[in-house]
Design a protein around this motif. Structure first.
Motif, PDB file in Angstrom:
ATOM      1  N   ILE A  61      33.626  33.240  31.962  1.00 10.29           N
ATOM      2  CA  ILE A  61      33.667  34.004  33.222  1.00 10.29           C
ATOM      3  C   ILE A  61      35.097  34.464  33.493  1.00 10.29           C
ATOM      4  N   TYR A  62      36.036  33.540  33.317  1.00 13.63           N
ATOM      5  CA  TYR A  62      37.440  33.853  33.601  1.00 13.63           C
ATOM      6  C   TYR A  62      37.986  34.909  32.637  1.00 13.63           C
ATOM      7  N   LYS A  63      37.684  34.781  31.362  1.00 13.96           N
ATOM      8  CA  LYS A  63      38.260  35.670  30.352  1.00 13.96           C
ATOM      9  C   LYS A  63      37.517  36.994  30.223  1.00 13.96           C
ATOM     10  N   LYS A  64      36.188  36.968  30.308  1.00 12.92           N
ATOM     11  CA  LYS A  64      35.398  38.176  30.052  1.00 12.92           C
ATOM     12  C   LYS A  64      35.068  38.967  31.320  1.00 12.92           C
ATOM     13  N   ILE A  65      35.149  38.304  32.476  1.00 13.73           N
ATOM     14  CA  ILE A  65      34.885  39.035  33.730  1.00 13.73           C
ATOM     15  C   ILE A  65      36.187  39.062  34.538  1.00 13.73           C
ATOM     16  N   SER A  66      36.439  38.014  35.307  1.00 10.66           N
ATOM     17  CA  SER A  66      37.687  37.964  36.078  1.00 10.66           C
ATOM     18  C   SER A  66      37.797  36.639  36.820  1.00 10.66           C
ATOM     19  N   TYR A  67      39.000  36.357  37.288  1.00 11.01           N
ATOM     20  CA  TYR A  67      39.205  35.178  38.126  1.00 11.01           C
ATOM     21  C   TYR A  67      38.435  35.328  39.436  1.00 11.01           C
ATOM     22  N   ASP A  68      38.419  36.552  39.989  1.00 14.21           N
ATOM     23  CA  ASP A  68      37.691  36.793  41.238  1.00 14.21           C
ATOM     24  C   ASP A  68      36.203  36.499  41.077  1.00 14.21           C
ATOM     25  N   ALA A  69      35.651  36.858  39.924  1.00 12.22           N
ATOM     26  CA  ALA A  69      34.237  36.576  39.673  1.00 12.22           C
ATOM     27  C   ALA A  69      33.990  35.078  39.621  1.00 12.22           C
ATOM     28  N   LEU A  70      34.902  34.346  39.002  1.00 11.43           N
ATOM     29  CA  LEU A  70      34.784  32.891  38.924  1.00 11.43           C
ATOM     30  C   LEU A  70      34.811  32.283  40.320  1.00 11.43           C
ATOM     31  N   LYS A  71      35.721  32.780  41.153  1.00 16.31           N
ATOM     32  CA  LYS A  71      35.817  32.286  42.531  1.00 16.31           C
ATOM     33  C   LYS A  71      34.560  32.646  43.324  1.00 16.31           C
ATOM     34  N   ASN A  72      34.059  33.866  43.129  1.00 16.34           N
ATOM     35  CA  ASN A  72      32.827  34.279  43.815  1.00 16.34           C
ATOM     36  C   ASN A  72      31.654  33.380  43.452  1.00 16.34           C
ATOM     37  N   VAL A  73      31.548  33.066  42.166  1.00 15.06           N
ATOM     38  CA  VAL A  73      30.457  32.227  41.687  1.00 15.06           C
ATOM     39  C   VAL A  73      30.535  30.831  42.293  1.00 15.06           C
ATOM     40  N   TYR A  74      31.727  30.238  42.292  1.00 11.96           N
ATOM     41  CA  TYR A  74      31.874  28.878  42.821  1.00 11.96           C
ATOM     42  C   TYR A  74      31.592  28.840  44.323  1.00 11.96           C
ATOM     43  N   HIS A  75      32.145  29.784  45.050  1.00 12.90           N
ATOM     44  CA  HIS A  75      31.937  29.799  46.498  1.00 12.90           C
ATOM     45  C   HIS A  75      30.472  30.091  46.835  1.00 12.90           C
ATOM     46  N   ALA A  76      29.844  30.990  46.081  1.00  9.45           N
ATOM     47  CA  ALA A  76      28.427  31.261  46.316  1.00  9.45           C
ATOM     48  C   ALA A  76      27.586  30.015  46.055  1.00  9.45           C
ATOM     49  N   LEU A  92      26.129  37.064  36.731  1.00 10.35           N
ATOM     50  CA  LEU A  92      26.929  36.818  35.536  1.00 10.35           C
ATOM     51  C   LEU A  92      26.400  37.600  34.330  1.00 10.35           C
ATOM     52  N   LYS A  93      25.083  37.743  34.210  1.00 11.43           N
ATOM     53  CA  LYS A  93      24.525  38.537  33.124  1.00 11.43           C
ATOM     54  C   LYS A  93      25.054  39.974  33.192  1.00 11.43           C
ATOM     55  N   LEU A  94      25.090  40.513  34.397  1.00 10.62           N
ATOM     56  CA  LEU A  94      25.632  41.857  34.577  1.00 10.62           C
ATOM     57  C   LEU A  94      27.141  41.864  34.346  1.00 10.62           C
ATOM     58  N   GLY A  95      27.807  40.797  34.792  1.00 10.32           N
ATOM     59  CA  GLY A  95      29.255  40.703  34.635  1.00 10.32           C
ATOM     60  C   GLY A  95      29.699  40.643  33.187  1.00 10.32           C
ATOM     61  N   PHE A  96      28.927  39.966  32.355  1.00  5.90           N
ATOM     62  CA  PHE A  96      29.284  39.887  30.932  1.00  5.90           C
ATOM     63  C   PHE A  96      29.102  41.240  30.235  1.00  5.90           C
ATOM     64  N   LYS A  97      28.341  42.139  30.860  1.00  2.00           N
ATOM     65  CA  LYS A  97      28.186  43.489  30.314  1.00  2.00           C
ATOM     66  C   LYS A  97      29.268  44.436  30.839  1.00  2.00           C
ATOM     67  N   LEU A  98      29.588  44.297  32.129  1.00  2.00           N
ATOM     68  CA  LEU A  98      30.478  45.259  32.783  1.00  2.00           C
ATOM     69  C   LEU A  98      31.915  44.769  32.929  1.00  2.00           C
ATOM     70  N   GLY A  99      32.142  43.482  32.736  1.00  2.84           N
ATOM     71  CA  GLY A  99      33.476  42.943  32.961  1.00  2.84           C
ATOM     72  C   GLY A  99      33.812  42.913  34.438  1.00  2.84           C
ATOM     73  N   LYS A 100      35.081  43.092  34.777  1.00  6.16           N
ATOM     74  CA  LYS A 100      35.517  42.975  36.169  1.00  6.16           C
ATOM     75  C   LYS A 100      34.927  44.061  37.069  1.00  6.16           C
ATOM     76  N   GLU A 101      34.378  45.126  36.473  1.00  5.94           N
ATOM     77  CA  GLU A 101      33.766  46.201  37.254  1.00  5.94           C
ATOM     78  C   GLU A 101      32.505  45.731  37.979  1.00  5.94           C
ATOM     79  N   VAL A 102      31.980  44.576  37.616  1.00  5.80           N
ATOM     80  CA  VAL A 102      30.743  44.105  38.220  1.00  5.80           C
ATOM     81  C   VAL A 102      30.846  44.011  39.739  1.00  5.80           C
ATOM     82  N   ASP A 103      32.020  43.661  40.243  1.00  7.62           N
ATOM     83  CA  ASP A 103      32.164  43.466  41.682  1.00  7.62           C
ATOM     84  C   ASP A 103      32.167  44.763  42.480  1.00  7.62           C
TER      85      ASP A 103
END
Length: 250
Positions: A61-76, A92-103
């Motif tokens: 999550i941290y490397k392929k998407i972003s730190y923000d995504a990791l924080k979003n996942v934990y807080h959610a 996360l499935k969408l995030g692994f396809k789009l990277g940080k653009e998922v947000d």
């Protein structure tokens, strides 16, 4: 349909997501404490938590998407909102396809659900940091109880470890029967019996008395507005505030 049950921990959720990718399945993921109506011919899979597998998903999550995504996942996850585990999985499935653009894809229902849950957790943490009140249980032990909507105790540790670094303290989530226990050096999250909040104080808490007097001195009786108070601070929080104890019981 395939249902993955995990033990309710964050590591368990990440393990379930790892297994879904490894097995190339699209399960419904949920903590095992939740009861659901099973459909005919559905498959139930009990996921055993693995720190190694959870760590791999965490790093991905941290490397392929972003730190923000990791924080979003934990807080959610901490929101404990019904169905949020499944929202996180699809996010996360969408995030692994789009990277940080998922947000930026807030039109996707799962992205939106994760963002809303994470924001709700962050807002409650901010609120609690301002209203949490400590009482002296013993000579060198301070105790604060509260009943948050979300499971945010772990998010309070860093703040109070810095602000009250020279005190022994307990922050007790009565609703979930868990507590952060700090001994001037380290902090752990553990189960805690609810009866501790009823333990007698060995001395009058000077801070509590001072706070009550301060609140009384600045309170203008003619300008009390209960409706406005409730709008800024919901009444469910009042009973754990020393300055609002009378209002909460009214």
């Amino acid at each position: 349909m395939i249902f993955y049950y995990y033990d309710g921990s964050f590591e368990g959720l990440l393990t379930a997501i790892y297994e879904a990718y490894y097995r190339r399945e699209s399960p419904t993921i949920m903590p095992e404490k939740k009861n659901i109506q099973m459909q005919l011919f559905s498959t139930i899979v009990k996921i055993e938590t693995s720190e190694e597998k959870a760590s791999k998903v965490y790093d991905a999550i941290y490397k392929k998407i972003s730190y923000d995504a990791l924080k979003n996942v934990y807080h959610a996850y901490l929101s404990e909102i019904e169905g949020i585990s499944q929202n996180i999985f699809k996010y996360l499935k969408l995030g692994f396809k789009l990277g940080k653009e998922v947000d930026y894809h807030l039109t996707d229902e799962n992205v939106l659900a994760v963002h809303k849950a994470a924001k709700s957790v962050q807002m409650e943490r901010h609120l609690i940091l301002g209203i949490l009140r400590f009482k002296c249980l013993h000579e060198d032990l301070y105790y604060a109880s509260y009943e948050p909507d979300h499971n945010i105790t772990s998010l309070l540790v860093s703040h109070f470890s810095k602000r009250l670094s020279n005190q022994n303290w307990i922050i007790h989530d009565i609703k979930r029967n868990i507590a952060a226990v700090y001994n001037k050096n380290n902090c752990i999250i553990t189960d805690l019996l609810g009866e501790i909040s009823g333990q007698p104080m060995v001395k009058t808490d000077e801070y509590e008395t001072l706070f009550k007097e301060f609140f009384k001195s600045i309170c203008i009786k003619e300008r009390i507005n209960p409706k406005l108070q409730k709008r800024f601070l919901p009444k469910r929080y009042w009973k754990h505030l020393v300055e609002m104890s009378q209002e909460a019981n009214s």
